[in-house]
Design a protein around this motif. Structure first.
Motif, PDB file in Angstrom:
ATOM      1  N   UNK A 156       0.841  -1.175   0.000  1.00 22.54           N
ATOM      2  CA  UNK A 156       0.000   0.000   0.000  1.00 22.54           C
ATOM      3  C   UNK A 156       0.884   1.236   0.000  1.00 22.54           C
ATOM      4  N   UNK A 157       0.565   2.193  -0.869  1.00 22.46           N
ATOM      5  CA  UNK A 157       1.286   3.461  -0.930  1.00 22.46           C
ATOM      6  C   UNK A 157       0.271   4.595  -0.782  1.00 22.46           C
ATOM      7  N   UNK A 158       0.570   5.552   0.088  1.00 17.71           N
ATOM      8  CA  UNK A 158      -0.306   6.697   0.319  1.00 17.71           C
ATOM      9  C   UNK A 158       0.513   7.979   0.172  1.00 17.71           C
ATOM     10  N   UNK A 159      -0.065   8.957  -0.536  1.00 19.06           N
ATOM     11  CA  UNK A 159       0.593  10.266  -0.688  1.00 19.06           C
ATOM     12  C   UNK A 159      -0.413  11.370  -0.356  1.00 19.06           C
ATOM     13  N   UNK A 160       0.004  12.307   0.483  1.00 19.87           N
ATOM     14  CA  UNK A 160      -0.830  13.451   0.851  1.00 19.87           C
ATOM     15  C   UNK A 160      -0.388  14.636  -0.002  1.00 19.87           C
ATOM     16  N   UNK A 161      -1.258  15.071  -0.918  1.00 23.64           N
ATOM     17  CA  UNK A 161      -0.956  16.246  -1.731  1.00 23.64           C
ATOM     18  C   UNK A 161      -1.231  17.526  -0.950  1.00 23.64           C
ATOM     19  N   UNK A 162      -2.335  17.534  -0.218  1.00 23.18           N
ATOM     20  CA  UNK A 162      -2.748  18.688   0.583  1.00 23.18           C
ATOM     21  C   UNK A 162      -3.687  18.173   1.666  1.00 23.18           C
ATOM     22  N   UNK A 163      -4.105  19.022   2.600  1.00 21.97           N
ATOM     23  CA  UNK A 163      -5.053  18.551   3.621  1.00 21.97           C
ATOM     24  C   UNK A 163      -6.386  18.061   3.042  1.00 21.97           C
ATOM     25  N   UNK A 164      -6.685  18.368   1.790  1.00 21.99           N
ATOM     26  CA  UNK A 164      -7.961  17.956   1.196  1.00 21.99           C
ATOM     27  C   UNK A 164      -7.809  16.967   0.044  1.00 21.99           C
ATOM     28  N   UNK A 165      -6.576  16.596  -0.325  1.00 19.83           N
ATOM     29  CA  UNK A 165      -6.352  15.710  -1.475  1.00 19.83           C
ATOM     30  C   UNK A 165      -5.377  14.596  -1.090  1.00 19.83           C
ATOM     31  N   UNK A 166      -5.850  13.346  -1.237  1.00 18.99           N
ATOM     32  CA  UNK A 166      -5.079  12.182  -0.813  1.00 18.99           C
ATOM     33  C   UNK A 166      -5.125  11.111  -1.899  1.00 18.99           C
ATOM     34  N   UNK A 167      -3.968  10.477  -2.169  1.00 18.89           N
ATOM     35  CA  UNK A 167      -3.887   9.364  -3.135  1.00 18.89           C
ATOM     36  C   UNK A 167      -3.543   8.087  -2.371  1.00 18.89           C
ATOM     37  N   UNK A 168      -4.201   6.971  -2.756  1.00 15.27           N
ATOM     38  CA  UNK A 168      -3.872   5.674  -2.181  1.00 15.27           C
ATOM     39  C   UNK A 168      -3.885   4.621  -3.277  1.00 15.27           C
ATOM     40  N   UNK A 169      -2.815   3.863  -3.360  1.00 20.09           N
ATOM     41  CA  UNK A 169      -2.720   2.751  -4.304  1.00 20.09           C
ATOM     42  C   UNK A 169      -2.353   1.488  -3.552  1.00 20.09           C
ATOM     43  N   UNK A 170      -2.945   0.360  -3.933  1.00 24.25           N
ATOM     44  CA  UNK A 170      -2.631  -0.883  -3.229  1.00 24.25           C
ATOM     45  C   UNK A 170      -2.679  -2.077  -4.177  1.00 24.25           C
ATOM     46  N   UNK A 171      -1.949  -3.096  -3.793  1.00 25.92           N
ATOM     47  CA  UNK A 171      -1.889  -4.356  -4.515  1.00 25.92           C
ATOM     48  C   UNK A 171      -2.000  -5.476  -3.489  1.00 25.92           C
ATOM     49  N   UNK A 172      -2.884  -6.426  -3.736  1.00 22.49           N
ATOM     50  CA  UNK A 172      -3.064  -7.562  -2.837  1.00 22.49           C
ATOM     51  C   UNK A 172      -3.056  -8.845  -3.657  1.00 22.49           C
ATOM     52  N   UNK A 173      -2.296  -9.827  -3.200  1.00 22.14           N
ATOM     53  CA  UNK A 173      -2.236 -11.143  -3.848  1.00 22.14           C
ATOM     54  C   UNK A 173      -2.431 -12.230  -2.797  1.00 22.14           C
ATOM     55  N   UNK A 174      -3.193 -13.251  -3.148  1.00 25.29           N
ATOM     56  CA  UNK A 174      -3.400 -14.406  -2.283  1.00 25.29           C
ATOM     57  C   UNK A 174      -3.220 -15.659  -3.133  1.00 25.29           C
TER      58      UNK A 174
END
Length: 170
Positions: A78-96
């Motif tokens: 999981x990767x999270x980046x905060x651009x500003x207090x009102x804009x947030x990006x989250x990307x994730x990869x899950x494998x089972x």
């Protein structure tokens, strides 16, 4: 001939059997949590691996008692980046991934599943000795808060794959 048997002849017999089913297993995991860029970026990772040695089935017929090793793995990034207090990006990869193998050496895979009332079933059953299942998910989400409103934009992709040797799944 069948006519010589009395009408009350017992066709089923009760049996008491005490068996221990071994279940030896090992589980371990690795976890990573890292914040960087003054707390605006976060990287998270988690990986589990489980292996288990069990018995496929215990039978009053020892030739049909087979070991069944199973393995499972789980990975989440999981990767999270905060651009500003009102804009947030989250990307994730899950494998089972799950895998099981029944050792047929010394057993009788040519015999189908047989069920007799009063005793444990024995035989191979509906499927072959191996099953493998792999599932994955990739997800990207951009969250934006504007006044009293919350918006989310993104994409999600999942892939499920199940395989069993000899099994016919519709």
């Amino acid at each position: 001939p069948i006519g010589t048997l009395p009408c009350n002849f017992p066709m089923a017999q009760s049996i008491a059997s005490s068996q221990t089913i071994p279940r030896n297993g090992l589980q371990w995991n690795i976890r990573l949590d890292q914040n960087f860029a003054n707390g605006k970026d976060r990287l998270y990772g988690n990986w589990y691996r489980t292996s288990r040695q069990a018995t496929f089935s215990t039978s009053i017929y020892p030739a049909f008692t087979m070991p069944e090793p199973e393995y499972s793995e789980y990975l989440n990034l999981n990767y999270t980046h905060i651009f500003s207090p009102t804009l947030l990006y989250e990307g994730s990869l899950t494998l089972t991934r799950v895998r099981g193998d029944v050792d047929l050496s010394g057993s009788h895979p040519e015999i189908p599943q047989i069920a007799v009332p009063g005793i444990t079933n024995y035989g191979m059953g509906f499927s072959g000795p191996t099953f493998i299942q792999t599932n994955g998910e990739w997800r990207n989400v951009l969250s934006w808060n504007r006044g009293r409103h919350a918006f989310k934009f993104g994409a999600n992709y999942t892939h499920d794959d199940g395989w069993g040797s000899g099994a016919q799944f519709a």
